[in-house]
Design an enzyme around this catalytic site. Structure first.
Site, mmCIF file in Angstrom:
data_model
loop_
_atom_site.group_PDB
_atom_site.id
_atom_site.type_symbol
_atom_site.label_atom_id
_atom_site.label_comp_id
_atom_site.label_asym_id
_atom_site.label_seq_id
_atom_site.Cartn_x
_atom_site.Cartn_y
_atom_site.Cartn_z
ATOM 1 N N SER A 9 5.623 2.477 -0.178
ATOM 2 C CA SER A 9 4.781 1.985 -1.230
ATOM 3 C C SER A 9 3.392 2.404 -0.709
ATOM 4 O O SER A 9 2.913 1.724 0.183
ATOM 5 C CB SER A 9 5.028 0.284 -1.451
ATOM 6 O OG SER A 9 3.725 0.082 -2.075
ATOM 7 N N HIS A 32 6.579 5.528 -3.835
ATOM 8 C CA HIS A 32 6.408 4.309 -4.535
ATOM 9 C C HIS A 32 5.144 4.052 -4.959
ATOM 10 O O HIS A 32 4.217 3.662 -4.177
ATOM 11 C CB HIS A 32 7.159 3.260 -3.896
ATOM 12 C CG HIS A 32 7.346 1.955 -4.766
ATOM 13 N ND1 HIS A 32 8.550 1.756 -5.640
ATOM 14 C CD2 HIS A 32 6.551 0.692 -5.041
ATOM 15 C CE1 HIS A 32 8.246 0.654 -6.427
ATOM 16 N NE2 HIS A 32 7.183 -0.079 -6.014
ATOM 17 N N ASP A 34 2.586 1.300 -7.103
ATOM 18 C CA ASP A 34 2.633 -0.098 -7.763
ATOM 19 C C ASP A 34 1.466 -0.081 -8.689
ATOM 20 O O ASP A 34 0.263 -0.217 -8.190
ATOM 21 C CB ASP A 34 2.239 -1.108 -6.664
ATOM 22 C CG ASP A 34 3.776 -1.039 -6.091
ATOM 23 O OD1 ASP A 34 4.648 -1.410 -6.504
ATOM 24 O OD2 ASP A 34 3.543 -1.207 -4.560
ATOM 25 N N HIS A 65 6.172 2.226 -10.605
ATOM 26 C CA HIS A 65 6.444 0.546 -10.761
ATOM 27 C C HIS A 65 5.248 -0.109 -11.546
ATOM 28 O O HIS A 65 4.523 -0.252 -11.245
ATOM 29 C CB HIS A 65 6.579 0.030 -9.515
ATOM 30 C CG HIS A 65 7.151 -1.523 -9.594
ATOM 31 N ND1 HIS A 65 7.333 -2.170 -8.576
ATOM 32 C CD2 HIS A 65 7.494 -2.349 -10.409
ATOM 33 C CE1 HIS A 65 7.426 -3.418 -8.923
ATOM 34 N NE2 HIS A 65 7.767 -3.579 -9.917
ATOM 35 N N MET A 67 3.878 -2.767 -13.390
ATOM 36 C CA MET A 67 3.650 -4.208 -13.517
ATOM 37 C C MET A 67 2.456 -4.402 -14.331
ATOM 38 O O MET A 67 1.579 -4.754 -13.890
ATOM 39 C CB MET A 67 3.464 -4.770 -12.057
ATOM 40 C CG MET A 67 4.605 -4.882 -11.258
ATOM 41 S SD MET A 67 4.089 -4.962 -9.417
ATOM 42 C CE MET A 67 3.998 -3.136 -9.044
ATOM 43 N N MET A 136 13.380 -7.142 -7.672
ATOM 44 C CA MET A 136 12.168 -7.708 -6.869
ATOM 45 C C MET A 136 12.778 -8.729 -5.810
ATOM 46 O O MET A 136 13.196 -9.665 -6.339
ATOM 47 C CB MET A 136 11.116 -8.282 -7.677
ATOM 48 C CG MET A 136 10.520 -7.224 -8.630
ATOM 49 S SD MET A 136 9.835 -5.880 -7.806
ATOM 50 C CE MET A 136 8.354 -6.687 -6.502
ATOM 51 N N ASP A 174 12.470 -4.275 -3.883
ATOM 52 C CA ASP A 174 11.062 -4.117 -3.628
ATOM 53 C C ASP A 174 10.709 -5.540 -3.172
ATOM 54 O O ASP A 174 10.549 -6.223 -3.689
ATOM 55 C CB ASP A 174 10.503 -3.605 -4.837
ATOM 56 C CG ASP A 174 9.102 -3.301 -4.689
ATOM 57 O OD1 ASP A 174 8.456 -3.674 -3.574
ATOM 58 O OD2 ASP A 174 8.549 -2.933 -5.568
HETATM 59 C C1 DX5 Z 1 4.718 -5.943 -4.776
HETATM 60 C C2 DX5 Z 1 4.794 -4.245 -4.872
HETATM 61 C C3 DX5 Z 1 5.570 -3.886 -3.597
HETATM 62 C C4 DX5 Z 1 4.840 -3.861 -2.396
HETATM 63 C C5 DX5 Z 1 5.802 -4.031 -1.395
HETATM 64 O O1 DX5 Z 1 4.404 -6.479 -6.109
HETATM 65 O O2 DX5 Z 1 5.757 -4.166 -5.911
HETATM 66 O O3 DX5 Z 1 6.085 -2.631 -4.037
HETATM 67 O O4 DX5 Z 1 4.059 -2.912 -2.139
HETATM 68 O O5 DX5 Z 1 5.015 -4.190 -0.001
HETATM 69 P P1 DX5 Z 1 6.050 -4.781 1.217
HETATM 70 O O6 DX5 Z 1 6.889 -3.646 1.655
HETATM 71 O O7 DX5 Z 1 4.959 -4.901 2.126
HETATM 72 O O8 DX5 Z 1 6.558 -5.805 0.858
HETATM 73 ZN ZN ZN Z 2 6.697 -2.070 -6.040
#
Ligand code: DX5
Ligand code: ZN
Length: 228
Positions: A9, A32, A34, A65, A67, A136, A174
Site C-alpha cells: 500500500s 494498492h 488507497d 481501493h 474508500m 478489511m 487489508d
Molecule cells: C487502511 C488502508 C490500508 C492501509 C494498510 O484504511 O486500506 O490499505 O494502507 O496499512 P498497514 O499495512 O500499515 O496496516
Molecule cells: Zn486499502
C-alpha cells in the site's frame, strides 16, 4: 493451487520520494492505492492524479481501493486513470451489482470490500460476479493499525460461503499484515495480501515483499485446496 499476491500500500510510502519507493516494490504483484474522501473515512488521501502518476511510473498492476461515500460518481475517473482493479465498499454502494458490472464492462477487475463489522452474508448474491473480495482487517482510514483477530474466523466463513455458492473470487486482506501473521492469514483463506507499513517500514522493501510472498505461499501450499 492458489498463488499468493503481495500488494504493498503506497499509503505508507514517502510521497516526496514516490518514484524511488515504487521502484523498491517493482517485484510486487499489485500496487494498492488507497483512495479516501474525508467522508467515508476521516482521512483524505489520493485522487485520480495519483493513479495516473503510478501508472506512468510503475509496471505493476494497480489495485485501487475506493474508500469513498459515493463510488459511482467517481469510479470512471480511476478507470480512465488506468486502474487495473477496483474494489468498492459494500457499505458505500447502493447499487453494488450495477457498479461491479460497470467496472468489468470497462475492462478492469472488480471487487467488493467488507468493513470489520460487515458480515460476509451480504455478498451471497453478488459473489459469482466478483473477481475479488477484500476483507478489511482494520477499520479503514490509516496505515499502521493493529490486525483485528476476528478476521481469521471471518475468512473461514467467507470461504464456506464461496463454496456454498460455487464462486472462487480472490480473497484479499487489508490492514495490519506483516511477516508475523501473514502465514496465519493465508491459512485462514486469503490469497492477496495488502501490506503498507510492513513493506515501507522495512529496511529493504524489495526483500520484504519477497519474504512476505514466500511465507504466504508456503501457507497456501500447506492449505492444499484448489484455487487459481
Ligand atoms: C487502511 C488502508 C490500508 C492501509 C494498510 O484504511 O486500506 O490499505 O494502507 O496499512 P498497514 O499495512 O500499515 O496496516
Ligand atoms: Zn486499502
Amino acid at each position: 493451487m492458489a498463488t499468493a499476491l503481495i500488494a504493498p500500500s503506497i499509503l505508507s510510502a514517502d510521497f516526496a520520494h514516490l518514484a524511488r519507493d515504487l521502484d523498491r516494490i517493482g517485484n510486487a504483484d499489485l500496487i494498492h492505492v488507497d483512495v479516501m474522501d474525508g467522508h467515508f473515512t476521516e482521512n483524505l488521501t489520493f485522487g485520480p492524479g495519483m493513479v495516473t502518476a503510478c501508472k506512468r511510473a510503475a509496471s505493476v498492476p494497480l489495485d485501487v481501493h475506493m474508500m469513498v461515500s459515493n463510488p459511482d460518481e467517481t469510479i470512471d475517473w480511476y478507470l480512465d486513470a488506468g486502474a487495473d482493479m477496483i474494489t468498492v465498499h459494500t457499505e458505500a454502494s447502493t447499487h453494488l451489482h450495477r457498479t461491479i458490472a460497470h467496472i468489468k464492462d470497462r475492462g478492469a477487475q472488480a471487487g467488493a470490500v467488507l468493513n470489520p463489522a460487515t458480515p460476509v452474508g451480504v455478498l451471497e448474491d453478488i459473489l459469482p460476479d466478483l473477481d475479488m473480495v477484500l476483507v478489511m482487517s482494520v477499520n479503514p482510514g490509516f496505515g499502521g493499525q493493529r490486525f483485528i483477530d476476528g478476521t481469521y474466523a471471518k475468512l473461514a466463513r467467507l470461504r464456506a460461503l464461496c463454496e456454498a455458492v460455487g464462486a472462487a473470487p480472490r480473497i484479499e486482506v487489508d490492514g495490519g499484515i506483516s511477516a508475523a501473521n501473514i502465514a496465519q492469514v493465508a491459512a485462514a483463506g486469503a490469497d492477496v495480501f495488502v501490506a503498507g507499513s510492513a513493506v515501507f517500514g522495512a529496511s529493504d522493501p524489495t526483500a520484504e515483499v519477497d519474504r512476505l510472498r514466500l511465507l504466504a505461499q508456503e501457507a497456501l501450499d500447506a492449505r492444499g485446496d484448489v484455487r487459481s
